[in-house]
Scaffold this motif. Structure first.
Motif, mmCIF file in Angstrom:
data_model
loop_
_atom_site.group_PDB
_atom_site.id
_atom_site.type_symbol
_atom_site.label_atom_id
_atom_site.label_comp_id
_atom_site.label_asym_id
_atom_site.label_seq_id
_atom_site.Cartn_x
_atom_site.Cartn_y
_atom_site.Cartn_z
ATOM 1 N N ILE A 139 -4.345 0.933 11.233
ATOM 2 C CA ILE A 139 -3.422 1.902 10.777
ATOM 3 C C ILE A 139 -3.359 1.405 9.182
ATOM 4 C CG2 ILE A 139 -0.957 2.566 10.392
ATOM 5 C CD1 ILE A 139 -0.513 2.162 13.436
ATOM 6 N N LEU A 140 -3.282 0.159 8.826
ATOM 7 C CA LEU A 140 -3.465 -0.227 7.414
ATOM 8 C C LEU A 140 -4.501 0.026 6.880
ATOM 9 C CD1 LEU A 140 -1.692 -3.828 6.198
ATOM 10 C CD2 LEU A 140 -4.209 -3.077 5.655
ATOM 11 N N LEU A 141 -5.706 -0.234 7.475
ATOM 12 C CA LEU A 141 -6.943 0.477 6.819
ATOM 13 C C LEU A 141 -7.064 1.772 6.726
ATOM 14 C CD1 LEU A 141 -9.646 -1.770 8.694
ATOM 15 C CD2 LEU A 141 -8.800 -1.888 6.186
ATOM 16 N N CYS A 142 -6.432 2.648 7.416
ATOM 17 C CA CYS A 142 -6.258 4.068 7.151
ATOM 18 C C CYS A 142 -5.385 4.520 6.083
ATOM 19 C CB CYS A 142 -5.645 4.678 8.369
ATOM 20 S SG CYS A 142 -6.839 4.609 9.912
ATOM 21 N N VAL A 143 -4.157 3.587 5.979
ATOM 22 C CA VAL A 143 -3.401 3.749 4.696
ATOM 23 C C VAL A 143 -4.232 3.506 3.368
ATOM 24 C CG1 VAL A 143 -1.330 3.047 3.312
ATOM 25 C CG2 VAL A 143 -1.384 3.514 5.798
ATOM 26 N N GLN A 192 -1.803 -5.783 19.480
ATOM 27 C CA GLN A 192 -0.884 -5.164 18.525
ATOM 28 C C GLN A 192 -1.599 -5.388 16.884
ATOM 29 O OE1 GLN A 192 3.311 -6.644 19.051
ATOM 30 N NE2 GLN A 192 3.535 -6.453 16.701
ATOM 31 N N GLU A 193 -2.048 -6.517 16.957
ATOM 32 C CA GLU A 193 -2.540 -6.863 15.466
ATOM 33 C C GLU A 193 -3.699 -5.982 15.087
ATOM 34 O OE1 GLU A 193 -1.930 -9.063 17.791
ATOM 35 O OE2 GLU A 193 -0.896 -10.507 16.978
ATOM 36 N N GLY A 194 -4.618 -5.719 16.019
ATOM 37 C CA GLY A 194 -5.772 -4.909 15.821
ATOM 38 C C GLY A 194 -5.088 -3.372 15.377
ATOM 39 N N LEU A 216 0.692 -1.286 -0.117
ATOM 40 C CA LEU A 216 -0.075 0.122 -0.110
ATOM 41 C C LEU A 216 0.793 1.029 0.119
ATOM 42 C CD1 LEU A 216 -2.906 -1.033 2.638
ATOM 43 C CD2 LEU A 216 -3.014 -0.291 0.090
ATOM 44 N N LEU A 217 2.171 1.367 0.792
ATOM 45 C CA LEU A 217 2.527 2.243 1.089
ATOM 46 C C LEU A 217 3.389 2.793 -0.465
ATOM 47 C CD1 LEU A 217 4.456 2.200 4.431
ATOM 48 C CD2 LEU A 217 2.663 3.797 3.622
ATOM 49 N N LEU A 218 4.000 1.641 -1.170
ATOM 50 C CA LEU A 218 4.612 1.817 -2.500
ATOM 51 C C LEU A 218 3.566 2.507 -3.704
ATOM 52 C CD1 LEU A 218 6.609 1.159 -4.448
ATOM 53 C CD2 LEU A 218 5.416 -0.854 -5.098
ATOM 54 N N TRP A 219 2.123 2.202 -3.618
ATOM 55 C CA TRP A 219 1.265 2.782 -4.470
ATOM 56 C C TRP A 219 0.931 4.277 -3.816
ATOM 57 C CZ3 TRP A 219 0.065 1.413 -9.079
ATOM 58 C CH2 TRP A 219 -0.821 2.244 -9.802
ATOM 59 N N LEU A 220 0.754 4.315 -2.628
ATOM 60 C CA LEU A 220 0.780 5.718 -1.862
ATOM 61 C C LEU A 220 2.019 6.800 -2.089
ATOM 62 C CD1 LEU A 220 -1.248 7.425 -0.333
ATOM 63 C CD2 LEU A 220 0.043 6.622 1.801
ATOM 64 N N SER A 221 3.173 6.079 -2.476
ATOM 65 C CA SER A 221 4.122 6.957 -2.702
ATOM 66 C C SER A 221 4.057 7.455 -4.183
ATOM 67 C CB SER A 221 5.536 6.062 -2.359
ATOM 68 O OG SER A 221 5.723 5.608 -1.310
ATOM 69 N N LEU A 222 3.644 6.794 -5.004
ATOM 70 C CA LEU A 222 3.460 6.980 -6.330
ATOM 71 C C LEU A 222 2.417 8.233 -6.432
ATOM 72 C CD1 LEU A 222 3.654 6.836 -9.558
ATOM 73 C CD2 LEU A 222 2.059 4.976 -9.462
ATOM 74 N N THR A 223 1.314 7.929 -5.745
ATOM 75 C CA THR A 223 0.247 9.065 -5.558
ATOM 76 C C THR A 223 0.930 10.368 -5.121
ATOM 77 O OG1 THR A 223 -1.427 7.389 -5.274
ATOM 78 C CG2 THR A 223 -1.964 9.687 -4.769
ATOM 79 N N PHE A 228 -11.730 7.129 14.267
ATOM 80 C CA PHE A 228 -12.670 5.903 14.448
ATOM 81 C C PHE A 228 -12.221 4.609 14.029
ATOM 82 C CE2 PHE A 228 -16.361 3.609 12.680
ATOM 83 C CZ PHE A 228 -17.119 3.597 13.989
ATOM 84 N N VAL A 229 -11.680 4.277 12.856
ATOM 85 C CA VAL A 229 -11.175 3.226 12.394
ATOM 86 C C VAL A 229 -10.126 2.496 13.377
ATOM 87 C CG1 VAL A 229 -9.945 1.870 10.547
ATOM 88 C CG2 VAL A 229 -11.715 3.638 10.012
ATOM 89 N N ILE A 230 -9.243 3.393 13.685
ATOM 90 C CA ILE A 230 -8.100 2.539 14.445
ATOM 91 C C ILE A 230 -8.599 2.260 15.982
ATOM 92 C CG2 ILE A 230 -5.938 3.265 15.801
ATOM 93 C CD1 ILE A 230 -5.040 5.113 13.387
ATOM 94 N N LEU A 231 -9.466 2.979 16.639
ATOM 95 C CA LEU A 231 -9.895 2.561 17.763
ATOM 96 C C LEU A 231 -11.034 1.474 17.313
ATOM 97 C CD1 LEU A 231 -11.156 5.857 19.449
ATOM 98 C CD2 LEU A 231 -9.109 4.379 20.261
ATOM 99 N N ILE A 232 -11.649 1.341 16.576
ATOM 100 C CA ILE A 232 -12.812 -0.043 16.445
ATOM 101 C C ILE A 232 -11.660 -1.171 16.400
ATOM 102 C CG2 ILE A 232 -14.080 -1.008 14.648
ATOM 103 C CD1 ILE A 232 -15.506 0.644 16.566
ATOM 104 N N GLN A 233 -10.794 -1.250 15.289
ATOM 105 C CA GLN A 233 -9.990 -2.308 14.894
ATOM 106 C C GLN A 233 -9.012 -2.837 16.022
ATOM 107 O OE1 GLN A 233 -10.218 -4.100 12.514
ATOM 108 N NE2 GLN A 233 -11.720 -2.769 11.614
ATOM 109 N N ALA A 234 -8.615 -1.557 16.874
ATOM 110 C CA ALA A 234 -7.510 -1.909 18.203
ATOM 111 C C ALA A 234 -8.384 -2.729 19.110
ATOM 112 C CB ALA A 234 -7.304 -0.820 18.807
ATOM 113 N N PHE A 235 -9.784 -2.589 19.432
ATOM 114 C CA PHE A 235 -10.500 -3.207 20.372
ATOM 115 C C PHE A 235 -11.221 -4.417 19.779
ATOM 116 C CE2 PHE A 235 -10.281 0.960 22.545
ATOM 117 C CZ PHE A 235 -10.009 0.572 23.639
#
Length: 270
Positions: free
Chosen positions: A122-126, A115-117, A47-54, A81-88
């Motif tokens: 963060i991955l979903l935010c990216v 840690q995985e959540g 994801l970061l590779l494509w975000l770098s191109l953008t 919101f997304v990070i909190l939901i996934q973290a829990f």
């Protein structure tokens, strides 16, 4: 007043690209976003590779992030919101913080942050950032006349072409009308920005949404009159104001996008 999706005329490499090239970039971006991802570093790198191109294309096109201040505000709230939901909610094994034990059906424990959540949030935010970064690049660097010319050359029916370009135009128009009404309400001592979230939900948006809907109806009616006066929908083949041929830069951009897209697939599935 410039809104987030207004066309900004400049003479940059991205502005000179054929609209079809930029459409391919948007389609490839959707392809990158639609791939299922898991909370692991290889997926994050893809994801970061494509975000770098953008990001590089944004920099080359001289697009200022200030133009997207309103969108960025919405995204910031969405990311939290997304990070909190996934973290829990994510069922991970490596516990970072424990508040207690609250097991819910499905196996997740709402009393811990894993840690995985956190990583998956963060991955979903990216992933969201990748998705929303492509369309502004297309809209801000491409005029409506060039979009219509290219779609016409691709044998897209005129009505579908008009619907596509109108939707892009009305997106910008909605932002513009929204800001105008907000400023007008502030002059009447109705300051929405100083209200809390609950105050906004209870009484702030009705005085803004009602005039905005009425203004959009009026704009739509004016547009209908303008189109009918120009014989839109007649059986004759319409002509275009300009032709947009493919150039060397477009083939170069195609090659770079293909290589980066292949890199994303390699990182994801290797």
């Amino acid at each position: 007043m410039q809104t987030a999706f207004d066309y900004v005329p400049r003479d940059t490499f991205v502005h000179r690209l054929n609209p079809a090239t930029k459409m391919v970039f948007v389609i490839l971006t959707l392809g990158v976003v639609m791939i299922p991802y898991a909370p692991r570093w290889q997926d994050m790198k893809a994801l970061l590779l494509w975000l770098s191109l953008t990001g590089i294309l944004w920099a080359v096109a001289h697009i200022s992030p200030k133009q997207f201040y309103g969108v960025l505000k919405i995204l910031t709230g969405t990311f939290v919101f997304v990070i909190l939901i996934q973290a829990f909610m994510y069922r991970g094994t490596h516990i970072l913080i424990r508040f207690g034990k609250l097991q819910i059906p499905g196996g997740a424990d709402l009393g811990v942050i894993t840690q995985e959540g956190l990583f998956f949030g963060i991955l979903l935010c990216v992933r969201i950032l990748v998705a929303v970064g492509a369309l502004p690049l297309f809209v801000v660097t491409t005029s409506s006349s060039k979009i219509m010319a290219v779609l016409q050359s691709l044998k897209i029916p005129p009505k579908l072409t008009f619907m596509f370009v109108s939707s892009l135009t009305f997106t910008s128009l909605i932002f513009e009308i929204w800001e105008s009404i907000i400023e007008a309400q502030k002059l009447r001592a109705f300051d929405i920005d100083s209200m809390t979230i609950w105050q906004k939900a209870k009484r702030a948006y009705v005085p803004v949404l009602v005039p905005m809907i009425l203004l959009l109806f009026r704009k739509g009616n004016d547009l209908q009159i303008a189109l009918e006066s120009r014989a839109f929908g007649s059986p004759a083949q319409p002509t275009q104001m300009e032709e947009v041929p493919m150039k060397v830069n477009d083939y170069l951009a195609f090659m770079v996008m293909t290589v980066v897209f292949a890199g994303v697939l390699y990182l994801k599935f290797h």
